[in-house]
Design an enzyme around this catalytic site. Sequence first.
Site, mmCIF file in Angstrom:
data_model
loop_
_atom_site.group_PDB
_atom_site.id
_atom_site.type_symbol
_atom_site.label_atom_id
_atom_site.label_comp_id
_atom_site.label_asym_id
_atom_site.label_seq_id
_atom_site.Cartn_x
_atom_site.Cartn_y
_atom_site.Cartn_z
ATOM 1 C CG ASN A 51 -19.955 45.109 35.771
ATOM 2 O OD1 ASN A 51 -20.908 45.817 35.453
ATOM 3 N ND2 ASN A 51 -19.656 43.985 35.138
ATOM 4 C CG LEU A 105 -8.007 30.953 45.095
ATOM 5 C CD1 LEU A 105 -7.513 30.419 46.434
ATOM 6 C CD2 LEU A 105 -7.104 30.448 43.960
ATOM 7 N N GLY A 106 -12.508 31.655 43.106
ATOM 8 C CA GLY A 106 -13.925 31.309 42.992
ATOM 9 C C GLY A 106 -14.521 31.059 44.369
ATOM 10 C CB ALA A 107 -16.936 28.500 45.518
ATOM 11 N N GLY A 148 -12.530 31.200 47.739
ATOM 12 C CA GLY A 148 -12.041 32.426 48.376
ATOM 13 C C GLY A 148 -10.896 33.045 47.608
ATOM 14 C CG ASP A 205 -25.447 35.645 36.563
ATOM 15 O OD1 ASP A 205 -24.359 35.202 36.136
ATOM 16 O OD2 ASP A 205 -26.065 36.575 36.023
ATOM 17 C CG ASP A 227 -16.312 42.813 36.959
ATOM 18 O OD1 ASP A 227 -15.089 42.659 36.732
ATOM 19 O OD2 ASP A 227 -17.188 42.638 36.103
ATOM 20 C CG ASN A 282 -13.671 36.203 50.175
ATOM 21 O OD1 ASN A 282 -13.593 35.968 48.969
ATOM 22 N ND2 ASN A 282 -13.285 35.348 51.092
ATOM 23 N N GLY A 316 -27.452 39.078 36.803
ATOM 24 C CA GLY A 316 -26.929 40.318 36.230
ATOM 25 C C GLY A 316 -25.560 40.645 36.795
HETATM 26 O O1 RIB Z 1 -16.996 40.660 34.288
HETATM 27 C C1 RIB Z 1 -18.280 40.658 33.732
HETATM 28 C C2 RIB Z 1 -18.348 41.648 32.608
HETATM 29 O O2 RIB Z 1 -17.497 41.225 31.576
HETATM 30 C C3 RIB Z 1 -19.712 41.765 31.978
HETATM 31 O O3 RIB Z 1 -20.474 42.796 32.556
HETATM 32 C C4 RIB Z 1 -19.410 42.005 30.521
HETATM 33 O O4 RIB Z 1 -19.748 43.293 30.112
HETATM 34 C C5 RIB Z 1 -17.920 41.773 30.371
HETATM 35 O O5 RIB Z 1 -17.270 42.935 30.219
#
Ligand code: RIB
Length: 315
Positions: free
Chosen positions: A43, A227-229, A231, A253, A259, A284, A295
Amino acid sequence: MNPSVVVVGSYVQDLTWRCAEFPQPGETVIGRFAAGPGGKGSNQAVAAARAGAAVGFIGAVGADGFAADGRRFHRREKIFTHLIAKPRHATGTAGILVNRAGQNEIIVALGANAFLARGDIDVRLINRAHVVVTQLESNLATTAHVLRLARRAGVVTVLNPAPMRADFDPRLLVNVDVLIPNEPEFVSLVNHRRPGLLTEKKLHRLQPEQLHELCRSLGVPTVIVTLGARGCLVSQPKDFEIIAGHAGIKVVDTTGAGDAFVGGFAAGLVRFEGDSGRAARFANAVAALSVTKFGTAPAMPTAREIARFLRRQRD
Ligand code: RIB
């Protein structure tokens, strides 16, 4: 090809169920299913490539259909990929639940990722990179080896300590230039050094100066706590900076947002010639855009989407 960003880490087949609420122990709920390419390492590679960097990826997969899908996906994404086949092991898989609020719960079976060996690492690829990115979803001894190799070659080393594991050895931090934990990972890192010092609750009550001080105690030059939303906080030896999260984002999502940040940061580091603050700001935006789609890897924004988003934010 001479990738400026090389990611060494996991490729995982994501199996995702969307539901209104997470099921409670013993409960069955009806949801919707989708499968797609994932794995934190992969990712991050996709996020960096879509953000405009030339990217190499080194990881391990089984000899199964999921691996074939992964190879095809990386080809389409124009990532220079070394997916080493481990025929005695299955490609890694993740069971992911996403609720109506876009929160997620994940279980990963590492499969072949756990068997990525030192000998699988193309040293030339590492030596020629500007930035090498690692996480903890692969073989830990090989990850430590990669960080050592990169440090020796003068390449900037990034570690995203995710997922945090009981067998994590903090000694590998000695070869890390930029550490990017989320809040629970940061709590674990601090408690590794000073057991019981921090909880997530205490972390939320800290002033930025106190958080910066704790970052400094980890002995890594740059620590970026996401820190998520809200920042992120960028802590460097002489100073720190809070970069606020983007407002008005429609979250569907959050899986893979970390990542997106790490991949975006690596691409930003190349683009802004090592300026961590500018790279974190760019990251950010990449993370904010990634949560607007379902996804993980497929939700990473393209360079054009990032540019448009940043333009709109400035206006
Ligand atoms: O950070 C998200 C990822 O963590 C997903 O794609 C899953 O595969 C896990 O490795």
